[in-house]
Design an enzyme around this catalytic site. Structure first.
Site, short mmCIF file in Angstrom:
data_model
loop_
_atom_site.label_atom_id
_atom_site.label_comp_id
_atom_site.label_asym_id
_atom_site.label_seq_id
_atom_site.Cartn_x
_atom_site.Cartn_y
_atom_site.Cartn_z
N LYS A 173 -9.85 3.94 -7.95
CA LYS A 173 -10.04 2.43 -6.74
C LYS A 173 -10.23 2.52 -5.33
O LYS A 173 -9.47 3.35 -4.96
CB LYS A 173 -9.21 1.53 -7.69
CG LYS A 173 -9.03 0.53 -6.46
CD LYS A 173 -7.75 -0.55 -7.27
CE LYS A 173 -7.69 -2.01 -6.21
NZ LYS A 173 -6.13 -2.26 -7.05
C1 R5P Z 1 -2.89 -3.23 -2.87
O1 R5P Z 1 -2.93 -3.84 -2.38
C2 R5P Z 1 -3.56 -3.66 -4.09
O2 R5P Z 1 -2.80 -1.98 -5.44
C3 R5P Z 1 -4.23 -4.10 -4.99
O3 R5P Z 1 -3.58 -3.99 -6.52
C4 R5P Z 1 -5.67 -4.59 -4.32
O4 R5P Z 1 -5.72 -4.25 -3.47
C5 R5P Z 1 -6.36 -4.95 -4.92
O5 R5P Z 1 -6.68 -6.11 -4.87
P1 R5P Z 1 -7.76 -6.88 -4.32
O6 R5P Z 1 -8.95 -7.84 -5.54
O7 R5P Z 1 -6.51 -8.76 -3.69
O8 R5P Z 1 -7.46 -6.44 -2.98
#
Ligand code: R5P
Length: 257
Positions: A173
């Site tokens: 990711k």
């Molecule tokens: C990090 O803080 C987390 O893994 C979140 O799940 C990630 O950043 C994705 O969420 P967002 O779309 O709010 O950035």
């Protein structure tokens, strides 16, 4: 790759489209009661029917998701500090693989901080977790977290994603950036994007569209969905982009804002 591993990955990245709509609600692990997630059970129940999988922590899974639900779970298993603490990159593995199996997860997720003060520690965490998870066929999603002094550009994100894949991560990711296709091309495993901080809906939908057009296997999006004035309409719009290649202008109109 064994059958169990392949089967779990196909619960997250849908074989029909080769893409994934992951709903990220794990923010509390370092942010506490994040805006929009103050009552996790409520928002999760509203959004669950439109997500392919749910990314969250052990505590929120146990307390806020119905165990009768069939939603695939991507369990965050790293953390150990807070937004007001010393250094966010100082992470440890926070859940045993045994407990992840007990919770019947489809994958586990762990952050790495390439270039951060605790880079080595987080990469070692990833390698250790992958070795343990391989024994049970549990896929590992590496989350390329960006330290506050790091540029979110293709050079840096390619470095982080590739290192994660080299250590054996099954999915990565990262963030969308200019020349994003370079990040995807140099990473041999599926890449999904985070949404990042809340931005206007139109921009968030364009981000999702551009990411999948440039090779992302989907999104693992949080704040741009649950902090939207209409979270259900927003996740439906994101879903139409990811799985049906609906153009962002059309998806935006569907929000009826
Ligand atoms: C990090 O803080 C987390 O893994 C979140 O799940 C990630 O950043 C994705 O969420 P967002 O779309 O709010 O950035």
């Amino acid at each position: 790759m064994d059958w169990g591993m392949k089967n779990r990955i196909s619960r997250i990245i849908k074989p029909e489209t080769g893409r994934a709509v992951m709903l990220a609600v794990d923010h509390g692990y370092f942010l506490g009661p994040t805006t929009g997630l103050e009552e996790p059970r409520k928002i999760i129940a509203e959004l669950l029917p439109y997500a392919d999988s749910l990314m969250l922590t052990r505590g929120i899974l146990r307390t806020s998701v119905d165990p009768k639900s069939s939603i695939p779970i991507v369990l965050r298993v790293s953390g150990g500090n807070s937004i007001i603490g010393d250094d966010l990159s100082n992470e440890a593995i926070t859940v045993s693989v045994k407990d992840a199996i007990r919770l019947n997860v489809s994958a586990v997720a762990l952050s790495i901080y390439v270039g951060g003060k605790y880079e080595h520690q987080t990469l070692k965490n990833l390698a250790t977790l992958i070795s343990e998870c391989e024994e049970y066929g549990i896929p590992v999603l590496a989350v390329t977290a960006v330290g506050k002094d790091m540029a979110r550009d293709a050079k840096y994100l390619s470095l982080s994603c590739r290192i994660a894949a080299e250590l054996g991560a099954h999915m990565v990711k990262t963030y969308y950036c200019e020349d994003f296709q370079k990040v995807v091309k140099s990473c041999p495993v599926p890449v999904v994007i985070a949404g990042g901080k809340k931005i206007p809906e139109k921009e968030a939908l364009e981000l999702a569209y551009n990411a999948v057009r440039e090779g992302a296997a989907g999104v693992d999006m949080g704040r741009n969905i649950f902090q939207s004035p209409n979270p259900v309409a927003m996740i439906k719009a994101v879903r139409s982009i990811v799985h049906e290649n609906v153009r962002p202008e059309k998806a935006y109109k569907s929000l009826k804002l």
